[in-house]
Motif scaffolding. Structure first.
Motif, PDB file in Angstrom:
ATOM      1  N   SER A  28      -4.932   7.129  42.446  1.00 37.92           N
ATOM      2  CA  SER A  28      -4.265   7.607  40.809  1.00 37.92           C
ATOM      3  C   SER A  28      -4.949   7.097  40.189  1.00 37.92           C
ATOM      4  N   ASN A  29      -5.331   8.213  39.469  1.00 36.71           N
ATOM      5  CA  ASN A  29      -6.205   7.908  37.453  1.00 36.71           C
ATOM      6  C   ASN A  29      -5.116   8.177  36.607  1.00 36.71           C
ATOM      7  N   SER A  30      -5.429   6.734  36.011  1.00 30.74           N
ATOM      8  CA  SER A  30      -4.650   6.706  35.400  1.00 30.74           C
ATOM      9  C   SER A  30      -5.152   6.611  33.823  1.00 30.74           C
ATOM     10  N   GLY A  31      -6.145   7.548  33.335  1.00 27.29           N
ATOM     11  CA  GLY A  31      -7.455   7.877  32.041  1.00 27.29           C
ATOM     12  C   GLY A  31      -6.693   9.170  32.031  1.00 27.29           C
ATOM     13  N   SER A  32      -6.622  10.531  32.538  1.00 24.43           N
ATOM     14  CA  SER A  32      -5.897  11.756  33.245  1.00 24.43           C
ATOM     15  C   SER A  32      -4.610  12.028  33.614  1.00 24.43           C
ATOM     16  N   ILE A  63     -22.674   5.591  51.508  1.00 26.20           N
ATOM     17  CA  ILE A  63     -22.872   7.580  52.392  1.00 26.20           C
ATOM     18  C   ILE A  63     -22.905   8.667  50.736  1.00 26.20           C
ATOM     19  N   THR A  64     -22.484   8.143  49.611  1.00 23.63           N
ATOM     20  CA  THR A  64     -21.999   9.495  48.767  1.00 23.63           C
ATOM     21  C   THR A  64     -20.903   8.263  47.732  1.00 23.63           C
ATOM     22  N   LYS A  65     -21.000   9.082  46.896  1.00 24.12           N
ATOM     23  CA  LYS A  65     -20.516   9.509  45.958  1.00 24.12           C
ATOM     24  C   LYS A  65     -19.401  10.471  45.183  1.00 24.12           C
ATOM     25  N   ILE A  66     -18.428  10.368  44.716  1.00 23.88           N
ATOM     26  CA  ILE A  66     -17.548  11.325  44.819  1.00 23.88           C
ATOM     27  C   ILE A  66     -16.915  11.171  43.570  1.00 23.88           C
ATOM     28  N   THR A  67     -16.948  12.443  42.330  1.00 26.38           N
ATOM     29  CA  THR A  67     -16.528  12.287  41.231  1.00 26.38           C
ATOM     30  C   THR A  67     -14.746  12.112  40.723  1.00 26.38           C
ATOM     31  N   ILE A  68     -14.097  11.628  40.178  1.00 27.67           N
ATOM     32  CA  ILE A  68     -12.193  11.692  40.356  1.00 27.67           C
ATOM     33  C   ILE A  68     -12.648  11.749  38.852  1.00 27.67           C
ATOM     34  N   GLY A  69     -10.940  11.869  38.775  1.00 26.71           N
ATOM     35  CA  GLY A  69     -10.235  12.026  37.256  1.00 26.71           C
ATOM     36  C   GLY A  69     -10.436  10.426  36.772  1.00 26.71           C
ATOM     37  N   GLN A  70     -10.289   9.923  35.482  1.00 27.62           N
ATOM     38  CA  GLN A  70     -10.781   9.310  33.917  1.00 27.62           C
ATOM     39  C   GLN A  70     -10.106   8.150  34.626  1.00 27.62           C
ATOM     40  N   ALA A  71     -10.703   7.074  34.792  1.00 27.54           N
ATOM     41  CA  ALA A  71      -9.699   5.509  34.945  1.00 27.54           C
ATOM     42  C   ALA A  71      -9.244   5.259  36.423  1.00 27.54           C
ATOM     43  N   PRO A  72      -9.432   5.713  37.019  1.00 23.79           N
ATOM     44  CA  PRO A  72      -9.001   5.356  38.456  1.00 23.79           C
ATOM     45  C   PRO A  72      -9.074   4.030  38.954  1.00 23.79           C
ATOM     46  N   ASP A  73      -7.316   3.618  39.453  1.00 29.73           N
ATOM     47  CA  ASP A  73      -7.059   2.036  39.331  1.00 29.73           C
ATOM     48  C   ASP A  73      -6.418   2.110  40.325  1.00 29.73           C
ATOM     49  N   GLN A 122     -10.084   3.374  61.169  1.00 32.17           N
ATOM     50  CA  GLN A 122     -11.567   2.741  62.298  1.00 32.17           C
ATOM     51  C   GLN A 122     -12.777   1.773  61.825  1.00 32.17           C
ATOM     52  N   GLY A 123     -11.994   0.982  60.170  1.00 33.51           N
ATOM     53  CA  GLY A 123     -13.410  -0.195  60.149  1.00 33.51           C
ATOM     54  C   GLY A 123     -14.661   0.413  59.944  1.00 33.51           C
ATOM     55  N   ASP A 124     -14.919   1.779  60.245  1.00 34.27           N
ATOM     56  CA  ASP A 124     -16.358   1.894  59.738  1.00 34.27           C
ATOM     57  C   ASP A 124     -17.084   2.069  58.213  1.00 34.27           C
ATOM     58  N   ARG A 125     -16.158   1.934  57.776  1.00 38.56           N
ATOM     59  CA  ARG A 125     -15.875   2.849  56.322  1.00 38.56           C
ATOM     60  C   ARG A 125     -15.454   2.360  55.419  1.00 38.56           C
ATOM     61  N   LEU A 126     -15.649   2.003  53.517  1.00 35.98           N
ATOM     62  CA  LEU A 126     -15.546   1.230  53.283  1.00 35.98           C
ATOM     63  C   LEU A 126     -15.090   2.837  51.652  1.00 35.98           C
ATOM     64  N   PHE A 127     -14.100   2.177  51.175  1.00 33.96           N
ATOM     65  CA  PHE A 127     -13.649   3.048  49.654  1.00 33.96           C
ATOM     66  C   PHE A 127     -13.367   1.663  48.202  1.00 33.96           C
ATOM     67  N   VAL A 128     -14.861   2.378  47.844  1.00 26.69           N
ATOM     68  CA  VAL A 128     -14.056   1.982  46.039  1.00 26.69           C
ATOM     69  C   VAL A 128     -14.043   2.499  45.127  1.00 26.69           C
ATOM     70  N   VAL A 129     -12.949   2.422  44.429  1.00 22.47           N
ATOM     71  CA  VAL A 129     -13.117   3.324  42.764  1.00 22.47           C
ATOM     72  C   VAL A 129     -13.358   2.704  41.900  1.00 22.47           C
ATOM     73  N   CYS A 130     -14.576   3.371  41.030  1.00 24.24           N
ATOM     74  CA  CYS A 130     -14.835   2.966  39.812  1.00 24.24           C
ATOM     75  C   CYS A 130     -13.850   3.392  38.545  1.00 24.24           C
ATOM     76  N   GLY A 131     -13.378   1.855  37.563  1.00 26.07           N
ATOM     77  CA  GLY A 131     -12.235   2.348  36.353  1.00 26.07           C
ATOM     78  C   GLY A 131     -13.153   3.185  35.561  1.00 26.07           C
ATOM     79  N   GLY A 132     -14.722   2.256  35.677  1.00 28.97           N
ATOM     80  CA  GLY A 132     -15.471   2.446  34.790  1.00 28.97           C
ATOM     81  C   GLY A 132     -16.195   3.905  33.908  1.00 28.97           C
ATOM     82  N   SER A 133     -16.662   3.892  35.659  1.00 30.54           N
ATOM     83  CA  SER A 133     -17.922   5.392  35.732  1.00 30.54           C
ATOM     84  C   SER A 133     -17.063   6.474  36.691  1.00 30.54           C
ATOM     85  N   ASN A 134     -15.307   6.227  36.737  1.00 29.05           N
ATOM     86  CA  ASN A 134     -14.932   7.646  37.165  1.00 29.05           C
ATOM     87  C   ASN A 134     -15.280   8.345  38.528  1.00 29.05           C
TER      88      ASN A 134
END
Length: 242
Positions: A144-148, A120-130, A95-107
């Protein structure tokens, strides 16, 4: 490091990581049209469905990364937003209304409102998402979480991680076909693994040395995987993935 094409197919935008630039290239003549200065070390780039904006993730040179907002018509950086550590991949909602960004250093996964340019929010996911990919209906995000060694499955309606699926060693990137079949590059095991929409494993194939990325052809008949250490692009027929 990153590349994206405008929906109109007239411009190619490429991140120039060392110089902190976005190269704007004419997709017909392949001439460089402009350089756009963004934050330090731009890693990846995505473009809005209507082609009006581009979104660039930046590692930064300190503890915090950021996203730059680019107006494509004027070809200039109009805003930026600080987020987590080492932002790697970026995806725009259909829809072009939201952006999703994964941060590999803060998981974590950042969900950003594009109109207000606020988190809007921050969601904890696996380790080292790429890597990330959306389901065909746009309601689910696969990370995809390369660390876990697993895949985070995030419900984008309720904005929460609902499941993690264990896969092979160091899953680095991911792609999803129009019928929901999932393709995961497992860098540590040098394989491309293929899963059904319900995450039943279909098969795995060898992908040379240190595979990095995967993409699917528009007609859904082929998968392409890059292998970094043997400098090859591997092509697989999906009519017979074995």
């Amino acid at each position: 490091m990153g590349i994206s094409i405008t929906p109109a197919g007239d411009r190619i935008l490429v991140t120039n990581m060392r110089n902190g630039l976005i190269k704007v290239i004419n997709a017909r003549t392949y001439e460089i049209m402009d350089d756009i200065k963004v934050g330090d070390m731009p890693s990846n780039i995505a473009i809005s469905p209507n082609g009006s904006e581009a979104f660039v993730t930046n590692y930064g040179r300190g503890a915090v990364g950021r996203v730059d907002f680019i107006d494509i018509a004027s070809q200039r950086d109009v805003d930026d937003l600080e987020i987590g550590i080492r932002p790697m991949a970026v995806v725009v909602s259909p829809q072009g209304d939201r952006l999703f960004v994964v941060c590999g250093g803060s998981n974590d996964l950042y969900v950003i409102d594009i109109t207000t340019r606020k988190v809007i929010t921050k969601i904890t996911i696996g380790q080292a998402p790429d890597g990330m990919a959306l389901s065909p209906d746009g309601n689910t995000l696969y990370i995809s979480n390369s660390g876990s060694n697993d895949i985070s499955i995030v419900d984008l309606i309720d904005l929460r991680e609902i499941r993690r699926v264990q896969v092979g060693s160091n899953p680095f990137s991911i792609a999803v076909s129009t019928d929901g079949t999932i393709f995961v590059v497992e860098t540590g095991s040098n394989q491309l693994s293929i899963f059904s929409p319900t995450w039943d494993k279909i098969t795995s194939v060898d992908v040379g040395k240190h595979p990095i990325d995967v993409a699917l052809s528009l007609d859904g008949r082929y998968a392409y995987a890059t292998a970094e250490l043997d400098n090859r692009l591997h092509v697989y027929s999906l009519d017979n993935p074995d």
